[in-house]
Design a protein around this motif. Structure first.
Motif, PDB file in Angstrom:
ATOM      1  N   ILE A  33       0.849  -1.196   0.000  1.00 30.09           N
ATOM      2  CA  ILE A  33       0.000   0.000   0.000  1.00 30.09           C
ATOM      3  C   ILE A  33       0.887   1.248   0.000  1.00 30.09           C
ATOM      4  O   ILE A  33       0.682   2.190  -0.762  1.00 30.09           O
ATOM      5  CB  ILE A  33      -0.941   0.010   1.226  1.00 30.09           C
ATOM      6  N   LYS A  34       1.904   1.227   0.860  1.00 24.15           N
ATOM      7  CA  LYS A  34       2.807   2.376   0.976  1.00 24.15           C
ATOM      8  C   LYS A  34       3.604   2.571  -0.323  1.00 24.15           C
ATOM      9  O   LYS A  34       3.817   3.697  -0.768  1.00 24.15           O
ATOM     10  CB  LYS A  34       3.775   2.165   2.148  1.00 24.15           C
ATOM     11  N   PRO A  78      -2.054  -2.121  -8.242  1.00 19.99           N
ATOM     12  CA  PRO A  78      -2.796  -3.313  -8.692  1.00 19.99           C
ATOM     13  C   PRO A  78      -3.745  -3.038  -9.853  1.00 19.99           C
ATOM     14  O   PRO A  78      -4.011  -3.930 -10.670  1.00 19.99           O
ATOM     15  CB  PRO A  78      -3.570  -3.736  -7.436  1.00 19.99           C
ATOM     16  N   LYS A  79      -4.245  -1.809  -9.960  1.00 18.05           N
ATOM     17  CA  LYS A  79      -5.217  -1.482 -11.011  1.00 18.05           C
ATOM     18  C   LYS A  79      -4.588  -1.494 -12.405  1.00 18.05           C
ATOM     19  O   LYS A  79      -5.301  -1.487 -13.411  1.00 18.05           O
ATOM     20  CB  LYS A  79      -5.850  -0.122 -10.724  1.00 18.05           C
ATOM     21  N   LYS A  80      -3.249  -1.514 -12.468  1.00 16.43           N
ATOM     22  CA  LYS A  80      -2.564  -1.526 -13.762  1.00 16.43           C
ATOM     23  C   LYS A  80      -2.423  -2.942 -14.332  1.00 16.43           C
ATOM     24  O   LYS A  80      -1.912  -3.115 -15.440  1.00 16.43           O
ATOM     25  CB  LYS A  80      -1.184  -0.888 -13.625  1.00 16.43           C
ATOM     26  N   ASN A 115      -5.401  -5.395   9.971  1.00 18.34           N
ATOM     27  CA  ASN A 115      -6.226  -4.278  10.427  1.00 18.34           C
ATOM     28  C   ASN A 115      -7.301  -3.968   9.381  1.00 18.34           C
ATOM     29  O   ASN A 115      -7.115  -4.203   8.177  1.00 18.34           O
ATOM     30  CB  ASN A 115      -5.366  -3.049  10.703  1.00 18.34           C
ATOM     31  N   PRO A 116      -8.456  -3.471   9.817  1.00 19.24           N
ATOM     32  CA  PRO A 116      -9.594  -3.315   8.901  1.00 19.24           C
ATOM     33  C   PRO A 116      -9.306  -2.496   7.650  1.00 19.24           C
ATOM     34  O   PRO A 116      -9.805  -2.823   6.565  1.00 19.24           O
ATOM     35  CB  PRO A 116     -10.655  -2.644   9.785  1.00 19.24           C
ATOM     36  N   GLU A 117      -8.508  -1.419   7.760  1.00 20.91           N
ATOM     37  CA  GLU A 117      -8.276  -0.587   6.572  1.00 20.91           C
ATOM     38  C   GLU A 117      -7.426  -1.307   5.539  1.00 20.91           C
ATOM     39  O   GLU A 117      -7.659  -1.167   4.326  1.00 20.91           O
ATOM     40  CB  GLU A 117      -7.651   0.751   6.981  1.00 20.91           C
ATOM     41  N   ALA A 118      -6.436  -2.060   5.975  1.00 25.40           N
ATOM     42  CA  ALA A 118      -5.653  -2.857   5.022  1.00 25.40           C
ATOM     43  C   ALA A 118      -6.538  -3.937   4.404  1.00 25.40           C
ATOM     44  O   ALA A 118      -6.433  -4.249   3.202  1.00 25.40           O
ATOM     45  CB  ALA A 118      -4.453  -3.493   5.716  1.00 25.40           C
ATOM     46  N   TRP A 146      -8.574  -2.324   1.613  1.00 28.10           N
ATOM     47  CA  TRP A 146      -7.767  -2.075   0.412  1.00 28.10           C
ATOM     48  C   TRP A 146      -7.548  -3.381  -0.347  1.00 28.10           C
ATOM     49  O   TRP A 146      -7.691  -3.429  -1.578  1.00 28.10           O
ATOM     50  CB  TRP A 146      -6.423  -1.461   0.810  1.00 28.10           C
ATOM     51  N   TYR A 147      -7.212  -4.415   0.367  1.00 29.88           N
ATOM     52  CA  TYR A 147      -6.964  -5.744  -0.224  1.00 29.88           C
ATOM     53  C   TYR A 147      -8.224  -6.229  -0.943  1.00 29.88           C
ATOM     54  O   TYR A 147      -8.177  -6.671  -2.097  1.00 29.88           O
ATOM     55  CB  TYR A 147      -6.598  -6.684   0.917  1.00 29.88           C
ATOM     56  N   HIS A 148      -9.359  -6.098  -0.280  1.00 26.67           N
ATOM     57  CA  HIS A 148     -10.629  -6.561  -0.821  1.00 26.67           C
ATOM     58  C   HIS A 148     -11.035  -5.768  -2.064  1.00 26.67           C
ATOM     59  O   HIS A 148     -11.442  -6.344  -3.087  1.00 26.67           O
ATOM     60  CB  HIS A 148     -11.708  -6.451   0.264  1.00 26.67           C
ATOM     61  N   GLN A 149     -10.888  -4.440  -1.994  1.00 28.34           N
ATOM     62  CA  GLN A 149     -11.403  -3.590  -3.061  1.00 28.34           C
ATOM     63  C   GLN A 149     -10.396  -3.392  -4.197  1.00 28.34           C
ATOM     64  O   GLN A 149     -10.749  -3.529  -5.373  1.00 28.34           O
ATOM     65  CB  GLN A 149     -11.834  -2.239  -2.488  1.00 28.34           C
TER      66      GLN A 149
END
Length: 655
Positions: free
Chosen positions: A371-372, A378-380, A397-400, A403-406
């Motif tokens: 993420i950092k 990933p969208k590429k 953690n929920p925010e990671a 990101w992983y899910h979406q």
């Protein structure tokens, strides 16, 4: 003082499985999950016996499922005989000999594929070579290898002849190797000249030689060396032999050595709180059963899947979900020699695209670092074949998770957040992708046949909504059998007198919400006691990482005259590391943020910013080192396994 741990993190988002996914799943819907759980509750031994008979190939069928007579030294299927390598390789020779077993991508991008038939023959040749060098059933063999097809071959060859392997991660020091050789009483070592990671060559054989120079390794009669890098190394005549030389002369078939289901398949050393490594010993039959079942349950394994577990074979995740589970199921799997950020932070996503990966299993630490390094990368890439994402190693953690899910999964892939340990052998608490409604940051429910609970320090269950100590109330087939050479340490560590030796003590704190969802709150020794409130470090870390400025955070405690213990946070931002007034401003912003997210009691007293956190080469955060820094102590622990030892000096600076 209350002996429960306060759960302060609230998570209300729920993701229900897609009906189309549920329809094709191996465990389809919550009713199917509950039916399996009810079967295990109704007839515990019958449940496991049925699965052991349907999933494993036995040379001699077992008649006794569970022997509890010498609890907690439980035995499963102990009068049955089988062979782990036979169950992973021979079983596929008639049905799918030409199916690719392993797709190996080297650090430099070169790809090698090996079929089940080719893998079988190579394992047999190495097994014969080991036997020719005097390695016998019951002997211990230390393996110190790079991520490679040959590492899997070495492990499978040991299993084939009944030798017990002990794999040491290829980033560990000479002292680590020497300690493990001595403790296990190993008679042989399988290694390589070196390995490549992130474009750098890292020596392996010279580290083994250094270990021998420390003494105590006289039991080693043979060192088999695989040529990976081609760099010049010292070879001791009579002891050291090249892999290619000894294998070339051997037959490509080898009758498996049939062993009891309780025969030690491997010893895997894990760090103990005393500093002396613990040799976690696993069985053959029960361990392999759990590896197969969790491939089918957790990952919903299908013959068309391309499975990729990014762990190193030096860790239990690499044992269960690279060397044994996928091969026993007949899967095609990806193995990777390198690191996720080389040559750039798109490496994982490019590999998923290139190899058409459908099930991807990695660590939250890797997710946060990616993420950092490039949250939009990933969208590429074309990740459309992905159908399941998994996490392992620590709570996510929920925010990671989001990101992983979406971003990686496109909002369509279930995220299976798996809780388990070196000692448990395989998954214990995690969602089933075709059944369980998901909550970010929760490992959800125990698998069928796993009786998990949360108790206080007296062993009594705590009510829903509260936190406490995670225990497993009944034995399970894949569990640790003992600590090698130290059964008393096993009993005291995992079946302590505090609970009258009744429950397996996981060493983790956990909570359950009002719907019964489990959430891991960190190690019990990572529980903070702030002004009488017992808080799990994981929840404070999750709150920090939920801030849009923060890429990663680790939280520890230090003694405090006023509150008993103060919360110290080590934070990696998504921007350059701040200094001076800017650091003070951001630190205040983060303290206020945590106060809003959790409550004023959880505000960190100290916040230190770093460009990274002290991690091993496998990505594990060394919280013990952070505790020493927080207390202002001189670091005396071994830091040779750190990927980035220089980061320690940076983190000593208080903002």
């Amino acid at each position: 003082m209350s002996s429960t741990i306060e759960s302060v993190l609230i998570e209300n988002r729920v993701f229900v499985p897609d009906p189309a996914f549920v329809a094709q799943a191996n465990i389809s819907g919550m009713d199917a999950y509950r039916a399996l759980c009810a079967e295990a509750e109704r007839d515990f031994e019958g449940f496991w016996a049925r699965l052991a008979r349907t999933e494993l190939l036995w040379k001699k069928p077992f008649t006794r499922t569970l022997d509890e007579s010498k609890a907690p030294f439980f035995k499963w299927f102990d009068d049955g005989e089988l062979n782990a390598s036979y169950n992973c390789l021979d079983r596929h020779l008639q049905t799918q000999p030409d199916k690719v077993a392993i797709i190996f991508e080297a650090d430099d991008g070169r790809v090698t594929r090996i079929t089940y038939k080719e893998l079988y023959h190579e394992v047999c040749r190495v097994a014969n070579a080991l036997k020719a060098r005097g390695v016998a059933c019951g002997d211990r063999v230390l393996i110190y290898m790079p991520m490679s097809i040959q590492a899997v071959v070495a492990m499978q060859a040991c299993a084939r002849i009944g030798a017990t392997h002990s794999v040491v991660f290829g980033g560990f020091s000479a002292k680590s190797i020497q300690e493990r050789i001595v403790d296990a009483g190993a008679v042989a070592v399988i290694t390589a000249d070196g390995q490549f990671r992130g474009g750098r060559e890292i020596p392996l054989k010279p580290v083994v030689d250094e270990a021998f120079a420390m003494g105590g390794c006289d039991g080693i009669k043979t060192v088999v060396v695989w040529k990976r890098t081609g760099s010049a190394i010292a070879m001791t005549a009579g002891r050291d032999v090249w892999w290619h030389d000894v294998v070339a002369a051997e037959a490509d078939t080898c009758e498996p050595t049939w062993v009891s289901a309780e025969h030690p398949l491997f010893i895997l050393y894990t760090s103990g709180s005393t500093g002396k490594p613990k040799g976690v010993q696993h069985s053959t039959g029960g361990y392999l059963l759990q590896a197969i079942l969790t491939m089918k349950w957790t990952f919903d394994y299908k013959p068309t899947d391309i499975f990729w577990c990014t762990a190193d074979v030096g860790w239990v995740t690499g044992h269960t979900y690279i060397t044994y589970g996928p091969l026993a199921c007949g899967a095609t799997e990806v193995m990777f020699e390198g690191v996720p950020t080389y040559p750039d932070a798109g490496r994982f996503w490019k590999m998923i695209q290139d190899h058409q990966v459908s099930v991807f299993y990695t660590a939250p630490t890797a997710i946060r670092s990616l993420i950092k390094a490039g949250g939009e990368l990933p969208k590429k890439y074309d990740l459309s074949r992905l159908r399941i994402l998994g996490t392992v190693g620590e709570p996510i953690n929920p925010e990671a998770w989001m990101w992983y899910h979406q971003t990686v999964g496109g909002g369509r892939c279930p995220v299976v957040d798996t809780w388990w340990q070196t000692e448990t052998g395989g998954h214990m608490i995690n969602p089933l992708p075709g059944a369980t409604p998901l909550k970010p940051g929760s490992c959800t429910f125990p698998l069928p046949g796993i009786f998990a609970d949360i108790v206080d320090e007296t062993g009594h269950g705590v009510e829903l909504g509260k936190g406490g100590i995670l225990v497993i109330k009944r034995p399970w087939p894949g569990m640790i059998r003992t600590i090698w050479g130290d059964p008393e340490r096993f009993r005291k560590s995992y079946y302590p007198d505090d609970f009258q030796g009744r429950y397996y003590l996981a060493g983790d704190g956990a909570s359950r919400d009002l719907e019964g969802y489990f959430r891991i709150m960190g190690r019990i020794d990572d529980v903070l006691n702030v002004s009488g409130h017992r808080l799990g470090t994981m929840e404070v870390e999750s709150a920090l990482v939920a801030n849009p400025l923060v890429a990663e955070a680790a939280v520890v405690g230090r003694p405090d005259d006023l509150t008993g213990e103060a919360i110290c946070a080590f934070v990696v931002l998504k921007q350059v590391r701040p200094a001076g007034p800017e650091a003070d401003r951001i630190a205040k912003e983060l303290r206020d943020w945590v106060a809003r997210e959790i409550g004023p009691i959880a505000k960190p007293k100290d916040i230190r910013f770093g460009e990274n956190l002290p991690k091993t080469r496998s990505g594990k955060i060394m919280r013990r080192l952070l505790r020493s820094i927080a207390k202002g102590e001189e670091i005396k622990q071994d830091t040779s396994t750190l990927e980035n030892p220089a980061i320690l000096d940076q983190l000593k600076q208080l903002n």
